[in-house]
Scaffold this motif. Sequence first.
Motif, mmCIF file in Angstrom:
data_model
loop_
_atom_site.group_PDB
_atom_site.id
_atom_site.type_symbol
_atom_site.label_atom_id
_atom_site.label_comp_id
_atom_site.label_asym_id
_atom_site.label_seq_id
_atom_site.Cartn_x
_atom_site.Cartn_y
_atom_site.Cartn_z
ATOM 1 N N LEU A 164 -11.665 -7.257 7.590
ATOM 2 C CA LEU A 164 -10.473 -6.547 7.650
ATOM 3 C C LEU A 164 -9.694 -6.154 9.072
ATOM 4 O O LEU A 164 -10.478 -5.938 9.998
ATOM 5 C CB LEU A 164 -10.709 -5.020 7.121
ATOM 6 C CG LEU A 164 -11.116 -5.172 5.668
ATOM 7 C CD1 LEU A 164 -11.958 -4.002 5.281
ATOM 8 C CD2 LEU A 164 -9.958 -5.249 4.636
ATOM 9 N N CYS A 165 -8.610 -6.155 9.265
ATOM 10 C CA CYS A 165 -7.893 -5.690 10.229
ATOM 11 C C CYS A 165 -6.879 -4.545 10.270
ATOM 12 O O CYS A 165 -6.487 -4.431 8.910
ATOM 13 C CB CYS A 165 -7.313 -6.863 11.079
ATOM 14 S SG CYS A 165 -5.819 -7.606 10.287
ATOM 15 N N PRO A 213 -12.104 -2.788 -0.890
ATOM 16 C CA PRO A 213 -12.449 -1.291 -0.524
ATOM 17 C C PRO A 213 -10.989 -0.504 -1.350
ATOM 18 O O PRO A 213 -9.898 -0.480 -1.204
ATOM 19 C CB PRO A 213 -12.301 -1.176 0.913
ATOM 20 C CG PRO A 213 -11.320 -2.160 1.200
ATOM 21 C CD PRO A 213 -11.441 -3.358 0.547
ATOM 22 N N LEU A 214 -11.388 0.754 -1.852
ATOM 23 C CA LEU A 214 -10.604 1.522 -2.562
ATOM 24 C C LEU A 214 -10.474 2.813 -2.136
ATOM 25 O O LEU A 214 -9.696 3.789 -2.694
ATOM 26 C CB LEU A 214 -11.161 1.795 -4.111
ATOM 27 C CG LEU A 214 -11.430 0.331 -4.961
ATOM 28 C CD1 LEU A 214 -11.719 0.676 -6.337
ATOM 29 C CD2 LEU A 214 -9.988 -0.293 -4.975
ATOM 30 N N VAL A 257 -4.973 -3.514 1.923
ATOM 31 C CA VAL A 257 -5.628 -2.628 1.115
ATOM 32 C C VAL A 257 -5.463 -1.159 1.624
ATOM 33 O O VAL A 257 -5.007 -1.067 2.539
ATOM 34 C CB VAL A 257 -7.210 -3.187 1.347
ATOM 35 C CG1 VAL A 257 -7.237 -4.426 0.924
ATOM 36 C CG2 VAL A 257 -7.746 -3.104 2.798
ATOM 37 N N LEU A 258 -5.902 -0.343 0.726
ATOM 38 C CA LEU A 258 -6.048 1.137 1.212
ATOM 39 C C LEU A 258 -4.540 1.691 1.175
ATOM 40 O O LEU A 258 -4.344 2.780 2.010
ATOM 41 C CB LEU A 258 -6.910 1.474 2.473
ATOM 42 C CG LEU A 258 -8.209 1.126 2.159
ATOM 43 C CD1 LEU A 258 -8.888 1.217 3.379
ATOM 44 C CD2 LEU A 258 -8.842 1.983 0.966
ATOM 45 N N ALA A 259 -3.444 1.094 0.601
ATOM 46 C CA ALA A 259 -2.247 1.316 0.904
ATOM 47 C C ALA A 259 -1.733 2.861 0.374
ATOM 48 O O ALA A 259 -0.898 3.647 1.187
ATOM 49 C CB ALA A 259 -0.998 0.516 0.086
ATOM 50 N N PRO A 260 -2.420 3.394 -0.720
ATOM 51 C CA PRO A 260 -2.143 4.778 -1.108
ATOM 52 C C PRO A 260 -2.481 5.877 0.087
ATOM 53 O O PRO A 260 -2.236 7.000 0.036
ATOM 54 C CB PRO A 260 -3.051 5.095 -2.147
ATOM 55 C CG PRO A 260 -3.098 3.641 -2.765
ATOM 56 C CD PRO A 260 -3.277 2.679 -1.696
ATOM 57 N N TYR A 261 -3.509 5.345 0.901
ATOM 58 C CA TYR A 261 -3.858 6.106 2.160
ATOM 59 C C TYR A 261 -3.385 6.064 3.519
ATOM 60 O O TYR A 261 -3.870 6.308 4.747
ATOM 61 C CB TYR A 261 -5.621 6.133 2.391
ATOM 62 C CG TYR A 261 -6.253 6.438 1.065
ATOM 63 C CD1 TYR A 261 -6.480 7.579 0.711
ATOM 64 C CD2 TYR A 261 -6.649 5.276 0.182
ATOM 65 C CE1 TYR A 261 -7.110 7.924 -0.516
ATOM 66 C CE2 TYR A 261 -7.272 5.402 -1.106
ATOM 67 C CZ TYR A 261 -7.598 7.025 -1.550
ATOM 68 O OH TYR A 261 -8.277 7.102 -2.671
#
Length: 298
Positions: free
Chosen positions: A236-237, A177-178, A256-260
């Motif tokens: 995902l957790c 997921p982006l 994942v989704l580290a920028p958010y």
Amino acid sequence: MMLNHLELFLLIIEKGGLSAAGRELGLSPASVSERLAALESHYGVALLTRTTRSISLTDEGRTLAEGARRLLAEAEELDSRVRLGAQSLSGPVRLSAPVDLGQARIVPIVDRFLDQHREVSVELNLTDGFVDLVSQGLDFAVRYGTLADSSLKVKPIGENRRVVCAAPSYLERMGMPLHPDELHGHDCIVMRFGINSDHQWSFLVDGKPYSVAVRSRRMANHGELVRRWALQGHGLCLKSVWDVQADLDGGRLIEVLAPYSAARTALQIVYPGTRSQPRRVRALIEAITTELAADDRT
């Protein structure tokens, strides 16, 4: 004699009933009831509200419980100092911590503390749910997040960041997921905290709070199980980075989704503000704070 009655009162609260407290002390239910009645007569108030299935503290009972723990702790510490000397630590410490953090980080600290202080005993309550420190007779708790109970005092440890992560096998199968909105098409493993489930995952999008309602086929009230399901590739957790840092470093989980990633929350030790802490409790709090702060996973 009054101290004995107070000890019995606290045991009734801890065990959840008169009969259970009586069995612990080898007393008959009638004897326990008689001693409780004597305590209530002494103060001129009802201390417990009793039904056929449960007991609960009245406001006066809660006040007495807090004061009784403080009084008994001071009496116990006085006894220890007289018997063993002012520099010795002895007696029990009761604490609570989240399951994953407790197993990975708190237990080793406790083990080292017990090796150094042979007269101290520790009861560790590992749970991801809410714990009432007063009613359960706990000296302190290690907690994440905002403090809801304003009567508790706080000793900060560091900051906590929650990360969305999954096993490589899951991401290979379902894709990476982006954007947080893409979570709608993913299996998310959800934590339950008491009566509340963590189906709303928080992010920052364009610098503003952004919440996504996730769907889940797996939900648990045990953080270690959520982590294990993620490692097995089931979804995902959303976990504290303190709990999964070793898995991220080892490549077993991928963030994942580290920028958010949402804003950091506190990791702290909380304890009843009205209670005088024995030296053994203060010493263990200091040991936990020092070691965790040195390994701040922010």
